[in-house]
Design a protein around this motif. Structure first.
Motif, PDB file in Angstrom:
ATOM      1  N   GLN A  15      53.055  41.526  31.965  1.00  0.00           N
ATOM      2  CA  GLN A  15      52.690  40.125  31.795  1.00  0.00           C
ATOM      3  C   GLN A  15      52.852  39.657  30.353  1.00  0.00           C
ATOM      4  O   GLN A  15      52.934  38.454  30.090  1.00  0.00           O
ATOM      5  CB  GLN A  15      51.234  39.895  32.236  1.00  0.00           C
ATOM      6  N   LEU A  16      52.901  40.598  29.408  1.00  0.00           N
ATOM      7  CA  LEU A  16      53.068  40.214  28.002  1.00  0.00           C
ATOM      8  C   LEU A  16      54.478  39.719  27.715  1.00  0.00           C
ATOM      9  O   LEU A  16      54.708  39.042  26.707  1.00  0.00           O
ATOM     10  CB  LEU A  16      52.746  41.395  27.081  1.00  0.00           C
ATOM     11  N   GLY A  17      55.436  40.068  28.588  1.00  0.00           N
ATOM     12  CA  GLY A  17      56.808  39.638  28.379  1.00  0.00           C
ATOM     13  C   GLY A  17      57.624  40.691  27.655  1.00  0.00           C
ATOM     14  O   GLY A  17      57.346  41.891  27.725  1.00  0.00           O
ATOM     15  N   LYS A  18      58.639  40.232  26.939  1.00  0.00           N
ATOM     16  CA  LYS A  18      59.588  41.124  26.254  1.00  0.00           C
ATOM     17  C   LYS A  18      58.989  41.539  24.914  1.00  0.00           C
ATOM     18  O   LYS A  18      59.322  40.986  23.855  1.00  0.00           O
ATOM     19  CB  LYS A  18      60.934  40.420  26.056  1.00  0.00           C
ATOM     20  N   VAL A  19      58.089  42.518  24.930  1.00  0.00           N
ATOM     21  CA  VAL A  19      57.370  42.924  23.726  1.00  0.00           C
ATOM     22  C   VAL A  19      57.951  44.226  23.179  1.00  0.00           C
ATOM     23  O   VAL A  19      58.454  45.072  23.921  1.00  0.00           O
ATOM     24  CB  VAL A  19      55.858  43.091  23.991  1.00  0.00           C
ATOM     25  N   SER A  73      56.219  36.210  23.577  1.00  0.00           N
ATOM     26  CA  SER A  73      55.891  37.631  23.722  1.00  0.00           C
ATOM     27  C   SER A  73      55.289  38.193  22.444  1.00  0.00           C
ATOM     28  O   SER A  73      54.307  38.943  22.495  1.00  0.00           O
ATOM     29  CB  SER A  73      57.151  38.416  24.115  1.00  0.00           C
ATOM     30  N   TYR A  74      55.879  37.851  21.298  1.00  0.00           N
ATOM     31  CA  TYR A  74      55.303  38.293  20.030  1.00  0.00           C
ATOM     32  C   TYR A  74      53.868  37.791  19.890  1.00  0.00           C
ATOM     33  O   TYR A  74      52.966  38.532  19.491  1.00  0.00           O
ATOM     34  CB  TYR A  74      56.135  37.781  18.854  1.00  0.00           C
ATOM     35  N   CYS A  75      53.649  36.526  20.196  1.00  0.00           N
ATOM     36  CA  CYS A  75      52.323  35.938  20.035  1.00  0.00           C
ATOM     37  C   CYS A  75      51.302  36.584  20.965  1.00  0.00           C
ATOM     38  O   CYS A  75      50.173  36.864  20.560  1.00  0.00           O
ATOM     39  CB  CYS A  75      52.382  34.436  20.286  1.00  0.00           C
ATOM     40  N   ARG A  76      51.689  36.811  22.205  1.00  0.00           N
ATOM     41  CA  ARG A  76      50.771  37.461  23.156  1.00  0.00           C
ATOM     42  C   ARG A  76      50.345  38.828  22.632  1.00  0.00           C
ATOM     43  O   ARG A  76      49.166  39.186  22.658  1.00  0.00           O
ATOM     44  CB  ARG A  76      51.448  37.617  24.524  1.00  0.00           C
ATOM     45  N   LEU A  77      51.311  39.617  22.175  1.00  0.00           N
ATOM     46  CA  LEU A  77      51.013  40.974  21.719  1.00  0.00           C
ATOM     47  C   LEU A  77      50.173  40.957  20.453  1.00  0.00           C
ATOM     48  O   LEU A  77      49.198  41.712  20.326  1.00  0.00           O
ATOM     49  CB  LEU A  77      52.315  41.734  21.478  1.00  0.00           C
ATOM     50  N   ILE A  78      50.513  40.092  19.506  1.00  0.00           N
ATOM     51  CA  ILE A  78      49.779  40.038  18.239  1.00  0.00           C
ATOM     52  C   ILE A  78      48.324  39.658  18.483  1.00  0.00           C
ATOM     53  O   ILE A  78      47.397  40.251  17.921  1.00  0.00           O
ATOM     54  CB  ILE A  78      50.448  39.043  17.276  1.00  0.00           C
ATOM     55  N   ILE A  79      48.091  38.669  19.345  1.00  0.00           N
ATOM     56  CA  ILE A  79      46.726  38.213  19.587  1.00  0.00           C
ATOM     57  C   ILE A  79      45.943  39.240  20.399  1.00  0.00           C
ATOM     58  O   ILE A  79      44.777  39.518  20.116  1.00  0.00           O
ATOM     59  CB  ILE A  79      46.727  36.839  20.274  1.00  0.00           C
ATOM     60  N   LEU A  80      46.584  39.841  21.397  1.00  0.00           N
ATOM     61  CA  LEU A  80      45.884  40.825  22.219  1.00  0.00           C
ATOM     62  C   LEU A  80      45.501  42.044  21.393  1.00  0.00           C
ATOM     63  O   LEU A  80      44.341  42.476  21.389  1.00  0.00           O
ATOM     64  CB  LEU A  80      46.759  41.252  23.400  1.00  0.00           C
ATOM     65  N   ALA A  81      46.467  42.607  20.664  1.00  0.00           N
ATOM     66  CA  ALA A  81      46.203  43.822  19.889  1.00  0.00           C
ATOM     67  C   ALA A  81      45.365  43.528  18.655  1.00  0.00           C
ATOM     68  O   ALA A  81      44.378  44.220  18.369  1.00  0.00           O
ATOM     69  CB  ALA A  81      47.527  44.476  19.490  1.00  0.00           C
TER      70      ALA A  81
END
Length: 429
Positions: free
Chosen positions: A103-107, A257-265
């Protein structure tokens, strides 16, 4: 953003509670698993079976992966270090088999080899140590720490887990992305739900994913029209090097995708690791006094905390070719658990590894708490600056702060993957 950062918002207690976080994603809550992990490592450095199976924990109510594979666990420093570094053999593509991570996309979390190098190299300059100090601290970290400490000034007692550790990282990463005000918590609520396919109806998961995309689209559209000094504005201008040597700008979905990963992690791991470090400084008060007298020891405490109790003590990999280690053949197609919690306490590497030692000499081998190799934590330096600023600020404002002896005893809790402190109750003066 200050109003949201210091607000009495019940979403903080919902989003930043290790028990609620674990159960919301379909996991089970356990106490300290370190003795069991150490015992496994001392028995043999590689064993057949998942870490859960080897620890003889109950079967998970919901599985992370959508398919079954042969399973092995790596337990000592040598093997975990190797698996982290040799990412073509021990592949991060394993995350493609997790519906939640998809669901995070192309991370970059899921990429290997040249593709990973090209996507990571493009954004790495935003997260190196000089940038963490001169950009992240100046723009977002120092002001957010000051606002939280101002709030604590009005209290006699506090729970640092919720009143500081939970609030700071989510504020920093969402401001850094370009989200404003109440959007920080709203976005995180939707992002968490978008990854909860194991525990929520798919309709609710997809609705949350749609809200995440909508909110990011609004930021990207605004920054295309008027760039600001933030991560999204930088990502819009980034040029991705392609395999043929040409370059192109990132597509919106890649920026998402970058934003999702940065905020989640960034909003999760720093919260938990800061809490673990603070508890170790306060539970052995000489540590607190030593850091207060010599502020250079604060970063040493953060590093030792990440070695002694990494908030994520296990990570998966997919074995791409048959490999023999310590007399055990791991066949291609197997899934391995890298047990960093056991590797970081390998007595072959550290003396008295079960002791949190603020003055531990820096050895030749770095700990694995922030990962190693091509996938070493992208935001590690930003995370450390957040923790340094928070601890320094507490020492300046509340030099005699101590654990509250009348409050419930803090516990280290969580699932197999994400662990942190239940509470950190303190008397501020």
């Amino acid at each position: 953003m200050t109003a949201t950062l210091t607000a009495e918002d019940e979403r903080y207690s919902e989003l930043f509670d290790v028990v609620k976080e674990t159960t919301a994603h379909g996991g089970e809550v356990f106490g300290d698993l370190t003795p069991g992990m150490n015992a496994l490592r001392n028995k043999h450095p590689v064993m057949q079976g998942s870490l859960r199976e080897l620890l003889e924990l109950p079967p998970a109510p919901h599985t992370m992966y959508e398919n079954e594979r042969p399973h092995y666990t790596l337990l000592n420093y040598e093997l975990c270090n190797r698996a982290l570094r040799e990412n073509l053999l021990f592949s991060s593509e394993v995350y493609e088999e997790s519906p939640g991570v998809r669901q995070l996309g192309k991370v970059i979390l899921k990429m290997v080899g040249d593709e990973h190098m090209r996507y990571r190299r493009m954004v790495q300059p935003m997260f190196i140590r000089p940038k963490a100090i001169k950009w992240w601290r100046k723009n977002w970290i120092d002001n957010s720490v000051a606002s939280l400490l101002d709030r604590l000034e009005t209290m006699a007692r506090a729970d640092l887990n919720l009143d500081l550790c939970a609030r700071l990282p989510v504020s920093i990463v969402t401001q850094g992305i370009g989200l404003k005000g109440d959007d920080a918590l709203t976005f995180r609520v939707h992002l968490q739900k978008s990854m909860m396919a194991r525990t929520l109806p798919m309709e609710e998961v997809m609705q949350a994913a749609g809200e995440v995309s909508r909110m990011l689209k609004e930021v990207i559209t605004a920054r295309r029209e008027k760039p600001e000094d933030d991560v999204v504005s930088e990502l819009i201008q980034c040029e991705l090097e392609l395999e043929d040597g040409s370059t192109r700008l990132l597509e919106d979905e890649e920026i998402f995708s970058y934003c999702r990963l940065i905020i989640l992690a960034g909003g999760g791991t720093t919260w938990r690791q800061l809490g673990i470090t603070l508890y170790q400084l306060l539970s052995d008060y000489q540590n607190w006094e030593d850091c207060k007298a010599d502020r250079s020891l604060i970063e040493a405490a953060i590093e030792e905390g990440a070695r002694w109790m990494p908030t994520d003590p296990t990570f998966p990999r997919l074995v791409k070719e048959d490999v023999e280690v310590y007399g055990v053949t791991i066949p291609a197609g197997s899934r391995v658990d890298m047990c960093l919690g056991a590797a970081n306490r390998d007595p072959e590497i550290w003396d008295n590894p079960d002791v949190f030692d603020l003055h531990r000499p820096r050895g030749k081998q770095p700990h694995l708490g922030f990962g190693m190799g091509p996938h070493r934590c992208l935001g590690m330096e930003v995370s450390k600056q957040e923790m340094i600023a928070a601890i320094e600020g507490l020492m300046d404002r509340f030099p005699t702060m101590r654990l509250d002896p009348d409050a419930p005893e803090p516990q280290l809790l969580g699932g197999l993957e994400q662990r942190g402190m239940s509470v950190i109750p303190v008397i501020l003066r």
